[in-house]
Design an enzyme around this catalytic site. Structure first.
Site, PDB file in Angstrom:
ATOM      1  N   GLY A 188       4.968  -0.318  -8.686  1.00  0.00           N
ATOM      2  CA  GLY A 188       3.613  -0.770  -8.150  1.00  0.00           C
ATOM      3  C   GLY A 188       2.600   0.542  -8.373  1.00  0.00           C
ATOM      4  O   GLY A 188       2.771   1.319  -9.283  1.00  0.00           O
ATOM      5  N   THR A 190       0.373   4.239  -7.667  1.00  0.00           N
ATOM      6  CA  THR A 190       0.787   5.522  -7.371  1.00  0.00           C
ATOM      7  C   THR A 190       0.514   5.653  -6.246  1.00  0.00           C
ATOM      8  O   THR A 190       1.237   6.465  -5.394  1.00  0.00           O
ATOM      9  CB  THR A 190      -0.208   6.374  -8.202  1.00  0.00           C
ATOM     10  OG1 THR A 190       0.163   5.982  -9.784  1.00  0.00           O
ATOM     11  CG2 THR A 190       0.273   7.966  -8.111  1.00  0.00           C
ATOM     12  N   VAL A 192       0.598   3.713  -3.141  1.00  0.00           N
ATOM     13  CA  VAL A 192       1.749   3.104  -2.452  1.00  0.00           C
ATOM     14  C   VAL A 192       3.196   3.771  -2.890  1.00  0.00           C
ATOM     15  O   VAL A 192       3.878   4.113  -2.027  1.00  0.00           O
ATOM     16  CB  VAL A 192       1.949   1.679  -2.717  1.00  0.00           C
ATOM     17  CG1 VAL A 192       3.201   1.070  -1.645  1.00  0.00           C
ATOM     18  CG2 VAL A 192       0.766   0.963  -2.289  1.00  0.00           C
ATOM     19  N   GLY A 193       3.217   4.254  -4.092  1.00  0.00           N
ATOM     20  CA  GLY A 193       4.261   5.131  -4.639  1.00  0.00           C
ATOM     21  C   GLY A 193       4.389   6.302  -3.708  1.00  0.00           C
ATOM     22  O   GLY A 193       5.591   6.623  -3.234  1.00  0.00           O
ATOM     23  N   GLU A 210       8.258   3.573 -10.311  1.00  0.00           N
ATOM     24  CA  GLU A 210       7.719   2.962 -11.644  1.00  0.00           C
ATOM     25  C   GLU A 210       6.285   2.775 -11.180  1.00  0.00           C
ATOM     26  O   GLU A 210       5.748   1.552 -10.724  1.00  0.00           O
ATOM     27  CB  GLU A 210       8.482   1.479 -12.073  1.00  0.00           C
ATOM     28  CG  GLU A 210       9.742   1.685 -12.445  1.00  0.00           C
ATOM     29  CD  GLU A 210      10.110   2.493 -13.597  1.00  0.00           C
ATOM     30  OE1 GLU A 210       9.125   2.858 -14.495  1.00  0.00           O
ATOM     31  OE2 GLU A 210      11.123   3.089 -13.784  1.00  0.00           O
ATOM     32  N   CYS A 244       1.208  -2.995 -16.744  1.00  0.00           N
ATOM     33  CA  CYS A 244       1.171  -1.594 -16.474  1.00  0.00           C
ATOM     34  C   CYS A 244       1.347  -0.602 -17.601  1.00  0.00           C
ATOM     35  O   CYS A 244       0.891   0.470 -17.763  1.00  0.00           O
ATOM     36  CB  CYS A 244       2.427  -1.040 -15.731  1.00  0.00           C
ATOM     37  SG  CYS A 244       3.806  -1.463 -16.304  1.00  0.00           S
TER      38      CYS A 244
END
Ligand code: NAD
Length: 453
Positions: A188, A190, A192-193, A210, A244
């Site tokens: 998802g 960056t 939320v990463g 990812e 993406c």
């Protein structure tokens, strides 16, 4: 106790029974996943149509076929991947058994995205099952129809306790993230990463992230511009730019800018007709939030082609922007939509500098006949992957580890790389209790001894 906590505890108990470990069980579950995809194909295709206006062909080509190939590969190679891997011996281990033994990590949390909700949620699951883990699957709530099909039907095929599906949005994901996992596999944004990694750090849980980013696409002035633009147009506007690894923006010298623009226009018309809105091959933006975000990215740039929008249908036509600089609004974040900015640079060295002044992208695309120029770009930049003279297709090759670097992510997967990523590659050294004489020099007292080296 929350529903998520119940599921996490139940999954851990199921893993502790040890039944996910035997290779024949793993293969049986992978085959059941195959049956699910075959028997539920119609539900999957319908869900994708509702969520993203994707047609049947696109769903089959970009989700089902990739998953099917990954499953076939895992089933046929599992014994080889899971076998102990002998390593080189040295003088001290000459008579010993020395090997790496991949063992399951435990319970994996898979958090999926909405843009290719089947492929990007179930490919990590193939790796998790193959490596002998249990896995909790959290599909994206944004692709709601796909999430519903997964939640309703997947448990009818897979071991319900080892591979439960937890549907839900942000609160449910946050609740899941409070708990301890042995690995978190997140696909998802960056933003939320970073939250996922923060939550994982509290339990020292390793993560695969990812993420996205702005993947540049350099077109050398001495290449076959028509073919380059055809491949770029396809890679950019596929799934309405919500990919993406879509090329985010084009870098080229000003002498070829108008030619590039003309070729891209030609391809857009060829692929989606003069009226992409009515084309069955052109989708829509996933929701109003993303629609508004993408429309606002056009501010301050010149629309060279397209630019037509219809909020009621979440439609944004294939759009090419010019007059764009590194400071333009559209360059502030990943576009993740059907806008293609063209930025002019003074050749390859200037392009390299432009790329290196920004966060490391997921992919670098370069189009050129000149292998030296391609290699110069590879050596002079950093990205998760480099693909020369094509778009997207590196994802299909499961021999290549897929993933990002820096802001575009960490960790790698696909095929054997997924298996390794979701295994503990355990070092095993089995010595004998005889030959004690060779150890004599290590035991104290050391006084008066000298090493000759
Ligand atoms: P997102 O990050 O908002 O959502 C992904 C998942 O995270 C969903 O399951 C969602 O429920 C969960 N989530 C969202 N907000 C959360 C929060 N505050 N706390 C906990 N969980 C939360 O996804 P998005 O932004 O809509 O997706 C687009 C991004 O994903 C793009 O940047 C794209 O490049 C990236 N992406 C990367 C890959 C890849 O393979 N590298 C693939 C697809 C998408």
């Amino acid at each position: 106790m929350s529903r998520e906590q119940v599921v996490v505890e139940q999954t851990r108990r199921a893993f502790q029974t040890g039944r996910s470990r035997p290779l024949n069980f793993r293969i049986q579950q992978l085959k059941k996943l195959q049956s699910f995809l075959q028997e539920r194909q119609k539900d999957i295709v319908d869900a994708q149509k509702k969520d993203l206006s994707k047609n049947k062909y696109v769903t089959e080509l970009f989700e089902m076929l990739i998953l099917e190939a990954e499953l076939k590969l895992a089933i046929s190679r599992l014994a080889e991947w899971a076998a102990p891997r002998p390593v080189e011996k040295n003088l001290l281990t000459l008579t010993d058994e020395v090997y790496i033994w991949p063992e399951p990590l435990g319970v994996v949390l898979i958090i999926g995205p909405w843009n290719y909700p089947w492929c990007l949620t179930l490919l990590p699951l193939v790796g998790a099952i193959a490596a002998g883990n249990a896995a909790i699957i959290k599909p994206s709530e944004i692709s709601l129809n796909s999430s519903k099909v997964m939640e309703e039907h997947l448990p009818q095929y897979l071991d319900k306790d080892l591979y439960p599906v937890v549907a839900g949005g942000v609160p449910e994901t946050q609740e899941l993230l409070k708990h301890k996992f042995d690995h978190i596999f997140y696909t998802g944004s960056t933003t939320v990463g970073k939250l996922v990694m923060e939550a994982a750090a509290r339990h020292l849980t390793p993560v695969t992230l990812e993420l996205g980013g702005k993947s540049p696409c350099y077109i050398d002035k001495n290449c076959d511009i028509a073919t380059a633009c055809r491949r770029i147009t396809w890679g950019k506007f596929l799934n309405c730019g919500q990919t993406c690894i879509a090329p985010d923006y084009i870098l080229c010298e000003s002498v070829i800018q108008s030619r590039v623009l003309e070729e891209i226009k030609k391809c857009i018309k060829e692929f989606y007709t003069d009226n992409p809105k009515a084309s069955d091959d052109y989708g829509c933006i996933i929701n109003q939030r993303h629609f508004k975000r993408i429309v606002s990215l056009m501010e301050g740039s010149t629309v060279a082609f397209g630019g037509d929008v219809d909020e009621s249908q979440r439609y944004i036509g294939p759009t090419v922007l010019k007059g764009v600089t590194g400071e333009s609004r559209v360059m502030e974040e990943e576009i993740f939509g059907p806008l293609l900015p063209i930025i002019t640079v003074d050749g390859v060295e200037d392009a390299i500098q432009f790329i290196n002044n920004r966060e490391k992208p997921l992919v670098l695309y370069v189009f050129s006949h000149d292998t030296k120029l391609i290699k110069r770009m590879i050596a002079g930049t950093s990205s998760g992957a480099v693909l020369a003279n094509d778009c997207i297709s590196h994802f299909v090759d499961s021999a290549l580890p897929f993933g990002g670097v820096g802001y575009s992510g960490m960790g790698r997967y696909r095929g054997r790389h997924s298996f390794d990523q979701l295994s503990n590659l355990r070092s095993c050294l089995i010595k004998q209790l005889n030959l004690e004489v060779v150890n004599s020099m290590r035991y104290p007292p050391h006084t008066g001894r000298r090493l000759a080296w």
